[in-house]
Scaffold this motif. Structure first.
Motif: not given
Length: 426
Positions: A280, A283-284, A287, A293, A295, A355, A358-359, A362, A369, A371
């Motif tokens: 997390y 990813f931040t 993004i 990123i 997944i 997933t 990630v949403s 976003e 993102a 992906r």
């Protein structure tokens, strides 16, 4: 969760040459030879450079820390001073780590005496740990900079403060890094834990110990949710194996020496001041930078999910375990009666697909993102985690209350503020 900040890695003493010669000279010659050899050994032991002792000087060499003296002891005592009627004195190892920082502050704010211990290693950016250290100091918690493998330091701390409890959170974290530096996991998670227990078994009175295990011990188990009653003999990573070893070591010291020990199996902890090596978190970062990123997906397009647990819920679990920990029963290094031995799951009970994580990010970041879906590599990761928390609920009322979207909202707010401030300072 793979818990938090720990000790340096591999430590290997280089062996000196072995001389085997027959001497047939006068007694004076023999005396001279042995005198020179003795002086040489003394020089070798006392004047070697510290770096020559390490087999991994690039990252995990042991360091020498300065501690002791009246001013230092005053800081230690002040930090460990109890300010509430029923307060306890707690040594928190890994105090500059993610869970260590939040737990230390929570203990201090309710009036307990708290002293931190951390070696500030560079598994991830030490500046983040220094930021946590500043936060702790603002809350009245002093961190001793040192290593849990340093028995002399640990003994000194117990001489200065008679700790009633130890919250042992220091460890080498991360599943994947174990493939790069396995020695650091053995050094911290096994040798460091044993060293701490060795010191604790001999102090008077023995403290009660709460320590961080990991949900990773469930390894390749397929029955869900994971229960403390399940077998944990199929670790999927070296990290998991060292945590499982820690649970067996805890059983041994409880059985032989009467130490009260409570293990906590953390499930994917997240939140403000978190670890940069967690999905997390990076990813931040990626993004926001516009980077793609990765997944992971399981075989046959299977879903990868985690039982994400917000840091505040984890802290409440840590405090609940500490508050219900019974006193150790040993004295003089010998067991005097049966002692408490427990292990608890601390999770959120609601696994969420990565997933979906990630949403949510976003939406919070207002950035789409990039992906890159790929097969899960064979590096120790598992497809899913899911905690059964009924035992912790029964014993100390553990009940997580933070859903993933709320927790991530708090994290993103902290992240944007912290790193914008850091960028401005540069």
């Amino acid at each position: 969760m793979d818990n938090i900040p720990s000790s340096p890695g591999k430590f290997k003493m280089e062996k000196g040459p072995y001389f085997h010669r027959r001497w047939q000279h006068s007694s004076f010659t023999k005396f001279t030879f042995w005198s020179i050899l003795f002086v040489g050994i003394i020089f070798f032991l006392f004047f070697r450079t510290p770096s020559s002792f390490s087999s991994d000087t690039s990252r995990r060499s042991l360091r020498t820390y300065n501690y002791g003296g009246s001013a230092w002891e005053k800081k230690v005592r002040s930090s460990a001073r109890v300010t509430s009627k029923n307060g306890v004195t707690v040594l928190v190892t890994g105090a500059a780590g993610f869970v260590g920082t939040h737990t230390s502050i929570a203990l201090k704010q309710r009036g307990d005496g708290v002293l931190g211990l951390d070696n500030f290693n560079d598994y991830y950016d030490p500046s983040l740990k220094r930021g946590r250290q500043a936060l702790l100091e603002h809350n009245g918690v002093f961190i001793v900079e040192g290593d849990i493998n340093d028995a002399t330091l640990l003994k000194k701390l117990f001489e200065v403060v008679s700790f009633t409890h130890v919250m042992h959170l220091a460890a080498q974290a991360g599943v994947r890094y174990a493939m790069e530096n396995p020695g650091s996991y053995v050094h911290s998670n096994i040798a460091g834990f044993v060293n701490l227990l060795e010191v604790c078994k001999n102090v008077e009175p023995q403290p009660a110990i709460v320590w961080a295990s990991s949900s990773s011990v469930y390894g390749l188990n397929t029955k869900v949710p994971f229960s403390e009653k399940d077998k944990t003999d199929q670790p999927a990573s070296l990290y998991a194996a060292t945590k499982k070893a820690g649970e067996e070591i805890a059983h041994t010291y409880n059985h032989i020496y009467g130490l009260s020990l409570t293990g906590l199996r953390f499930f994917t902890v997240y939140g403000p001041w978190g670890r940069p090596d967690m999905a997390y978190f990076f990813f931040t970062k990626d993004i926001l930078k516009g980077n793609s990123i990765s997944i992971f997906e399981a075989p046959n397009h299977g879903t990868v999910a985690r039982d994400f647990t917000y840091i505040d819920d984890i802290v409440r679990g840590c405090l609940g375990a500490l508050d219900t920990a019974e006193k150790s029963t040993g004295s003089g290094g010998k067991k005097r009666g049966p002692a408490q031995l427990r292990v608890f799951n601390l999770g959120n009970t609601s696994p969420v697909p990565v997933t979906e994580l990630v949403s949510i990010l976003e939406r919070l970041l207002k950035v789409k993102a990039k992906r890159n879906v790929m097969k899960m590599p064979r590096n120790g990761d598992v497809q899913f985690t899911h905690a059964n928390i009924s035992y912790a609920k029964k014993e100390f009322g553990y009940k997580p209350t933070t859903d993933l979207e709320t927790g991530l909202k708090n994290f993103v707010r902290w992240y944007l503020n912290y790193y914008s401030v850091a960028a401005t300072a540069e």
